[in-house]
Design a protein around this motif. Structure first.
Motif, PDB file in Angstrom:
ATOM      1  N   SER A  90     -10.975  -5.501  -2.462  1.00  0.00           N
ATOM      2  CA  SER A  90     -10.846  -5.382  -0.975  1.00  0.00           C
ATOM      3  C   SER A  90     -11.683  -6.991  -0.881  1.00  0.00           C
ATOM      4  O   SER A  90     -11.346  -7.142   0.362  1.00  0.00           O
ATOM      5  CB  SER A  90     -11.070  -4.108  -0.438  1.00  0.00           C
ATOM      6  N   ILE A 130      -7.503  -2.016  14.154  1.00  0.00           N
ATOM      7  CA  ILE A 130      -7.369  -0.370  12.700  1.00  0.00           C
ATOM      8  C   ILE A 130      -8.382   0.106  12.850  1.00  0.00           C
ATOM      9  O   ILE A 130      -9.525   0.270  13.114  1.00  0.00           O
ATOM     10  CB  ILE A 130      -7.707  -1.534  11.515  1.00  0.00           C
ATOM     11  N   LYS A 131      -7.536   1.934  12.455  1.00  0.00           N
ATOM     12  CA  LYS A 131      -8.994   2.644  12.936  1.00  0.00           C
ATOM     13  C   LYS A 131      -9.210   3.098  11.042  1.00  0.00           C
ATOM     14  O   LYS A 131     -10.243   3.458  11.175  1.00  0.00           O
ATOM     15  CB  LYS A 131      -8.479   3.949  13.328  1.00  0.00           C
ATOM     16  N   ASP A 132      -8.067   3.391  10.828  1.00  0.00           N
ATOM     17  CA  ASP A 132      -8.406   3.125   9.050  1.00  0.00           C
ATOM     18  C   ASP A 132      -8.191   2.164   8.034  1.00  0.00           C
ATOM     19  O   ASP A 132      -6.916   1.623   7.681  1.00  0.00           O
ATOM     20  CB  ASP A 132      -7.207   4.464   8.861  1.00  0.00           C
ATOM     21  N   THR A 134      -8.635   2.483   4.792  1.00  0.00           N
ATOM     22  CA  THR A 134      -8.209   2.608   4.138  1.00  0.00           C
ATOM     23  C   THR A 134      -6.357   2.735   3.924  1.00  0.00           C
ATOM     24  O   THR A 134      -5.176   2.636   2.865  1.00  0.00           O
ATOM     25  CB  THR A 134      -7.982   4.146   3.213  1.00  0.00           C
ATOM     26  N   ASN A 135      -6.009   2.756   5.344  1.00  0.00           N
ATOM     27  CA  ASN A 135      -4.749   2.465   5.070  1.00  0.00           C
ATOM     28  C   ASN A 135      -4.041   1.118   4.747  1.00  0.00           C
ATOM     29  O   ASN A 135      -2.659   0.945   5.099  1.00  0.00           O
ATOM     30  CB  ASN A 135      -4.220   3.410   6.650  1.00  0.00           C
ATOM     31  N   LEU A 136      -4.391   0.380   4.783  1.00  0.00           N
ATOM     32  CA  LEU A 136      -4.392  -0.881   4.753  1.00  0.00           C
ATOM     33  C   LEU A 136      -3.792  -1.194   3.416  1.00  0.00           C
ATOM     34  O   LEU A 136      -4.379  -0.699   2.022  1.00  0.00           O
ATOM     35  CB  LEU A 136      -4.879  -2.180   5.177  1.00  0.00           C
ATOM     36  N   SER A 137      -2.852  -1.977   2.939  1.00  0.00           N
ATOM     37  CA  SER A 137      -2.696  -2.399   1.606  1.00  0.00           C
ATOM     38  C   SER A 137      -4.196  -3.529   1.234  1.00  0.00           C
ATOM     39  O   SER A 137      -4.746  -3.744   1.657  1.00  0.00           O
ATOM     40  CB  SER A 137      -1.172  -3.330   1.642  1.00  0.00           C
ATOM     41  N   GLN A 141      -6.383  -5.555   3.266  1.00  0.00           N
ATOM     42  CA  GLN A 141      -7.507  -5.319   3.032  1.00  0.00           C
ATOM     43  C   GLN A 141      -8.523  -6.137   2.807  1.00  0.00           C
ATOM     44  O   GLN A 141      -9.513  -7.341   3.212  1.00  0.00           O
ATOM     45  CB  GLN A 141      -7.886  -4.001   2.040  1.00  0.00           C
TER      46      GLN A 141
END
Length: 405
Positions: A90, A130-132, A134-137, A141
């Motif tokens: 990341s 953005i809240k999470d 880890t939900n991003l690719s 990231q």
């Protein structure tokens, strides 16, 4: 570590007057999958020749090649390693741009027919929403981390590949006369569209590959249009000749060859400068913490536990000191261990600076294995320590090469 007579600030009275030069450390940029052969060839054949050219000038040549970025996750990875790998992935873009900056103004770029991975049809969004994470690719990231850590401009062209981001940072956001671009010309015939199956032509992978070809073509045109130095090569030998010619001219321009004194200490002087440069770079990135302060205290207590010389021994030579203070019967070794890259050298380099400032009368000889090409050779290590002790013990009495014993 030991306490010796004499002024510790006086050093190398018999050595040529060398000053520490900035090393030539170009960042090597390319797409990774299709330039392994070129990178291996340059690292094994051309870069050592350039380093040999630098050595008598009081500097060194050491290209920065981040091929660790091509490492893939493995099934044998532990949970901790998987977590570290995910975190590293990341931050990939941000770390590469950091290295481009640290290597500036030196830059080497290899370009062929491939563009590298990029985010197709990507529309920027507000990262503040953005809240999470880890939900991003992985691509998103990388953009997020880079934008939040000094490179907000990456969001202006989020559809770029890593290679183009590196080139933009090195050549389009900065000015330098020490950047060279090497374009590989292909002798192989590309398949025509008529040879492609209809299903393959419509596949997402095929369409993305075709878009990548267009992008790399535009990138090359952009580089040429800016007037940056571009070279074309067909094979490894031609690439090697071009790279050596370009960078030997850089070496000559920055550091004209000095008059080399036939002094036994000359090579040692260069080695000393290399270790000083390495330690300085480590100190620049060191961050003090409670843990580091505790480690400093442990190292200091260990280093000083054998320095119990009588005041009467002040002014005596090394032989006299050793006769008065017998060497300890036990092994005086402290091992600081940790995973590769965790910061051991950085910690030690920072502690050495702290210790020297606090105890200027104590002789310390720091040596960093891996800081130079020869630093891992045991004979070089022994020679380095002998020369350091010789200079501290004899000063102006150190013998020159060729003198009779």
């Amino acid at each position: 570590v030991n306490q010796m007579a004499g002024d510790p600030g006086t050093r190398y009275n018999t050595q040529p007057n060398l000053k520490r030069q900035k090393p030539i450390q170009p960042y090597v940029c390319s797409t990774l999958e299709d330039f392994q052969e070129e990178r291996d060839f340059l690292a094994s054949t051309i870069f050592p020749r350039l380093n040999d050219l630098c050595s008598p000038r009081g500097t060194y040549f050491k290209a920065v090649d981040l091929r660790w970025s091509a490492v893939k996750a493995h099934k044998s990875f532990t949970t901790n390693l998987c977590r570290q790998y995910s975190c590293l992935c990341s931050q990939h873009l941000k770390l590469c741009l950091d290295c481009v900056d640290s290597c500036s103004p030196f830059f080497i770029c290899l370009l062929g027919q491939t563009y590298g991975d990029f985010l197709p049809h990507y529309t920027p969004f507000l990262f503040s929403n953005i809240k999470d994470f880890t939900n991003l690719s992985k691509g998103e990231q990388n953009l997020y981390v880079a934008a939040k850590n000094g490179y907000p401009w990456v969001l202006e062209t989020p559809n770029c590949s890593l290679t183009e981001f590196e080139i933009t940072q090195a050549a389009f956001r900065k000015e330098s006369q020490f950047q060279f671009f090497y374009f590989r010309t292909s002798n192989s015939l590309l398949r025509t569209f008529s040879e492609e199956g209809e299903e393959e032509k419509l596949s997402p992978a095929f369409l993305m590959n075709e878009e990548g070809k267009v992008k790399v073509g535009r990138l090359k045109a952009k580089i040429i249009g800016k007037g940056l130095p571009v070279r074309f090569y067909r094979d490894l030998d031609e690439l090697g000749d071009l790279v050596f010619k370009d960078w030997s001219a850089v070496v000559e321009k920055l550091y004209p060859v000095p008059i080399i004194m036939e002094n036994i200490d000359y090579k040692h002087s260069l080695e000393y400068l290399y270790h000083e440069e390495f330690a300085e770079k480590c100190e620049q990135v060191f961050v003090i913490s409670k843990e580091s302060n505790r480690t400093f205290e442990i190292l200091e207590r260990f280093a000083l536990k054998d320095v119990e010389l009588d005041s009467d021994s002040a002014g005596l030579g090394l032989n006299s000191i050793l006769r008065i203070n017998a060497l300890p019967a036990y092994k005086s070794i402290l091992l600081l261990s940790g995973e590769r890259g965790c910061g051991k050298s950085t910690l030690i380099a920072s502690w050495v600076k702290y210790f020297k400032s606090k105890h200027p009368g104590v002789l310390m000889i720091p040596y960093f294995v891996g800081s130079t090409c020869e630093s891992s050779d045991i004979m070089s290590v022994i020679h380095y320590f002998i020369m350091e002790l010789q200079h501290r013990a004899h000063g102006n009495g150190a013998r020159l090469r060729g003198e009779t014993q």
